[in-house]
Design a protein around this motif. Structure first.
Motif, PDB file in Angstrom:
ATOM      1  N   ARG A  78      -0.511  -0.468   4.539  1.00 54.13           N
ATOM      2  CA  ARG A  78      -0.280   0.966   3.551  1.00 54.13           C
ATOM      3  C   ARG A  78      -1.261   1.827   4.105  1.00 54.13           C
ATOM      4  O   ARG A  78      -2.208   2.167   3.106  1.00 54.13           O
ATOM      5  CB  ARG A  78       0.242   0.513   2.162  1.00 54.13           C
ATOM      6  N   LEU A  97      -2.008  -0.690  -3.754  1.00 61.63           N
ATOM      7  CA  LEU A  97      -0.989  -1.531  -3.654  1.00 61.63           C
ATOM      8  C   LEU A  97      -1.132  -2.541  -2.226  1.00 61.63           C
ATOM      9  O   LEU A  97      -1.771  -1.857  -1.501  1.00 61.63           O
ATOM     10  CB  LEU A  97       0.389  -0.702  -3.678  1.00 61.63           C
ATOM     11  N   ASP A  98      -0.423  -3.548  -2.091  1.00 61.39           N
ATOM     12  CA  ASP A  98      -0.328  -3.982  -0.954  1.00 61.39           C
ATOM     13  C   ASP A  98       1.138  -4.929  -0.621  1.00 61.39           C
ATOM     14  O   ASP A  98       1.676  -5.451  -1.421  1.00 61.39           O
ATOM     15  CB  ASP A  98      -1.368  -5.491  -1.055  1.00 61.39           C
ATOM     16  N   PHE A  99       1.771  -4.609   0.473  1.00 58.95           N
ATOM     17  CA  PHE A  99       2.959  -5.143   0.629  1.00 58.95           C
ATOM     18  C   PHE A  99       2.849  -6.680   1.371  1.00 58.95           C
ATOM     19  O   PHE A  99       2.115  -6.964   2.108  1.00 58.95           O
ATOM     20  CB  PHE A  99       3.855  -4.407   1.900  1.00 58.95           C
ATOM     21  N   ASP A 100       3.856  -7.280   0.744  1.00 55.57           N
ATOM     22  CA  ASP A 100       3.721  -8.686   1.251  1.00 55.57           C
ATOM     23  C   ASP A 100       4.754  -8.986   2.467  1.00 55.57           C
ATOM     24  O   ASP A 100       5.205  -7.986   2.626  1.00 55.57           O
ATOM     25  CB  ASP A 100       4.083  -9.698   0.151  1.00 55.57           C
ATOM     26  N   TRP A 128      11.119  -3.624   1.327  1.00 54.26           N
ATOM     27  CA  TRP A 128       9.781  -3.867   1.343  1.00 54.26           C
ATOM     28  C   TRP A 128       9.151  -3.249  -0.019  1.00 54.26           C
ATOM     29  O   TRP A 128       9.222  -2.153  -0.136  1.00 54.26           O
ATOM     30  CB  TRP A 128       8.958  -3.258   2.333  1.00 54.26           C
ATOM     31  N   ALA A 130       5.978  -2.930  -3.275  1.00 55.87           N
ATOM     32  CA  ALA A 130       4.891  -3.006  -3.923  1.00 55.87           C
ATOM     33  C   ALA A 130       4.796  -2.160  -5.010  1.00 55.87           C
ATOM     34  O   ALA A 130       5.254  -1.113  -5.262  1.00 55.87           O
ATOM     35  CB  ALA A 130       3.762  -2.720  -2.595  1.00 55.87           C
ATOM     36  N   GLN A 132       2.436  -1.794  -9.107  1.00 53.70           N
ATOM     37  CA  GLN A 132       1.486  -2.176 -10.238  1.00 53.70           C
ATOM     38  C   GLN A 132       1.724  -1.395 -11.546  1.00 53.70           C
ATOM     39  O   GLN A 132       2.476  -0.521 -11.349  1.00 53.70           O
ATOM     40  CB  GLN A 132      -0.218  -1.695  -9.488  1.00 53.70           C
ATOM     41  N   SER A 201       5.418   1.857  -8.106  1.00 54.52           N
ATOM     42  CA  SER A 201       6.257   1.322  -7.206  1.00 54.52           C
ATOM     43  C   SER A 201       6.502   2.002  -6.050  1.00 54.52           C
ATOM     44  O   SER A 201       6.840   3.387  -5.993  1.00 54.52           O
ATOM     45  CB  SER A 201       7.348   0.556  -7.951  1.00 54.52           C
TER      46      SER A 201
END
Length: 448
Positions: A78, A97-100, A128, A130, A132, A201
């Motif tokens: 990201r 944020l961090d995408f899994d 996808w 992410a 918080q 998000s």
């Protein structure tokens, strides 16, 4: 002018790829004389056997179909050029944020004839995500650090002895900052009390279709080259929300001012927002401390929705390599690269509303923009095949994909311009890049 340069680049690349493909004869010249120095197992030996009416050991020049179904498991970065949602002790932004890893699918159908093959590949990874969320222990001041520092008597009312968070002209919800510095609103500090809630998000989608023409895989052929057409669609969307209890305090005295205590309809419109329709219904936002009988202060909800879409079309070079082969398995790799025409678009939709006392007090701002730019795509991977039966293989790979020249959703906040009037415009940002990597596993079937 940019479109002409893109078209010229794609045209030159297409001609180069076509010339390279044409230069590779599917079979050696049938009228050439065999070399006297042909060694068994060499390329010259393979050509000699073809001249004698046969083909090298293990080669297949008959029609054949190849079907492959893979499960993808990929992760994306990201690398956004974003701005903070708020500044201050609890500042946060999309790049936190961090995408899994995300599961997807890839389907491939190949048609092989003589010494060449054409394959069709479709890949899809959807949703996808992410996100918080949380609760802010500090207040959120709308006026910015300069106005806050100039009101020492009002500061204890806003956040006690501690520094609050801020909405400024360089954060999300900038029209609120502009409104608080307009007219009579500049005589007080407007803020959300401690305990405001936030959520954020983002969602990404990737879809890919390609058609490739290249040399056919054969035993002992360690490098194969070709070219293809590719269509890539990459999109992002995001929603940021901030909500809390509205309050005000007089800047000069730190007391309530009976003739203000809010953000008027006129100030919000001057900040660049669109008033409710009909406009008479829009009464702005109020603290309500001087109203008799008493009415609770307004509960405010601010939201910003971001969208960006990219549609890439163009040609690319392809290469496939065989590093090791045996009776039971083989190891190899592949690479693809090309320059693409990208039709990019993006939009920003902001909404500011009172969710408690006046449902008609809803103010909005919508911005959108489109561009046509050149984008680059590069892809590479390491592959392995395990031969389960003669025509059935188990396939696995680790691969990476890099895309540049993209419009990404959070980047668009930097594209807002109010240089002429508060009526803002959006200059679409297309300098973004995405790096995707991970593994895939699947089954390959040859028929007949």
């Amino acid at each position: 002018m940019r479109m002409r340069r893109t078209s010229l680049s794609v045209s030159l690349l297409s001609l180069t790829l076509l010339a390279a493909a044409v230069a590779q004869d599917p079979l050696p010249n049938r009228f050439a004389q065999p070399s006297l120095f042909t060694q068994p197992g060499s390329v010259a030996a393979e050509e000699s056997s073809l001249l004698n009416g046969s083909c090298p050991d293990g080669w297949n020049l008959d029609w054949q179909w190849r079907f492959q179904a893979d499960a993808l498991y990929l992760k994306r970065n990201r690398d956004w050029r974003d701005i903070p949602v708020i500044t201050g002790p609890e500042s946060f932004r999309p790049s936190n944020l961090d995408f899994d890893y995300k599961a997807g699918t890839r389907l491939s159908l190949g048609i092989m004839q003589d010494d060449f093959e054409m394959d069709f590949v479709f890949s899809a990874l959807n949703d996808w995500t992410a996100s918080q969320s949380g609760v802010l222990t500090h207040a959120v001041d709308f006026d910015g650090p300069v106005a806050y520092d100039a009101a020492p008597l009002a500061q204890p009312i806003v956040n006690g002895p501690d520094l609050p968070n801020f909405i400024t002209s360089g954060t999300y919800f900038a029209p609120i900052n502009t409104a608080t510095l307009t007219g009579a609103e500049a005589n007080e500090l407007e803020f959300l009390r401690p305990g405001a809630r936030f959520s954020q998000s983002f969602n990404s989608n990737y879809q890919d279709f390609e058609v490739n023409y290249k040399r056919r895989a054969q035993p002992g052929r360690f490098a194969r080259f070709g070219f293809g057409y590719r269509n890539v669609q990459f999109g992002e969307s995001g929603l940021t929300a901030l909500s809390g209890t509205f309050d005000t305090v007089d800047s000069a005295t730190g007391l309530e001012a009976a003739d203000n205590n809010g953000l008027s309809n006129g100030a919000l419109v001057s900040g660049g927002l669109t008033a409710p329709t009909p406009a008479l219904l829009g009464v702005g936002f109020n603290e309500n401390s001087t109203i008799v009988p008493a009415i609770p202060p307004d509960e405010l909800l601010f939201t910003t929705q971001l969208r960006a879409n990219n549609q890439l079309n163009g040609v690319h070079l392809t290469s496939d390599f065989l590093f090791f082969e045996s009776e039971y398995f083989e190891l190899g790799g592949f690479g693809k690269a090309g320059v693409f025409h990208n039709f990019a678009s993006g939009s920003i939709t902001e909404r500011y509303s009172d969710t408690l006392n006046d449902p008609n007090s809803v103010y909005t701002r919508t911005l959108s923009s489109k561009k046509e730019v050149a984008s680059f795509l590069g892809q590479a991977g390491l592959t392995g095949r395990l031969f389960l039966r003669e025509n059935v293989r188990l396939f696995g790979s680790y691969e990476a994909l890099y895309l540049s020249g993209l419009a990404l959703a959070p980047d668009q906040m930097r594209g807002i311009s109010t240089s002429v009037t508060p009526a803002a415009s959006l200059d679409l940002r297309t300098q973004g890049s995405v790096f995707i990597h991970g593994g895939r596993i699947g089954v390959e079937i040859l028929w007949p």
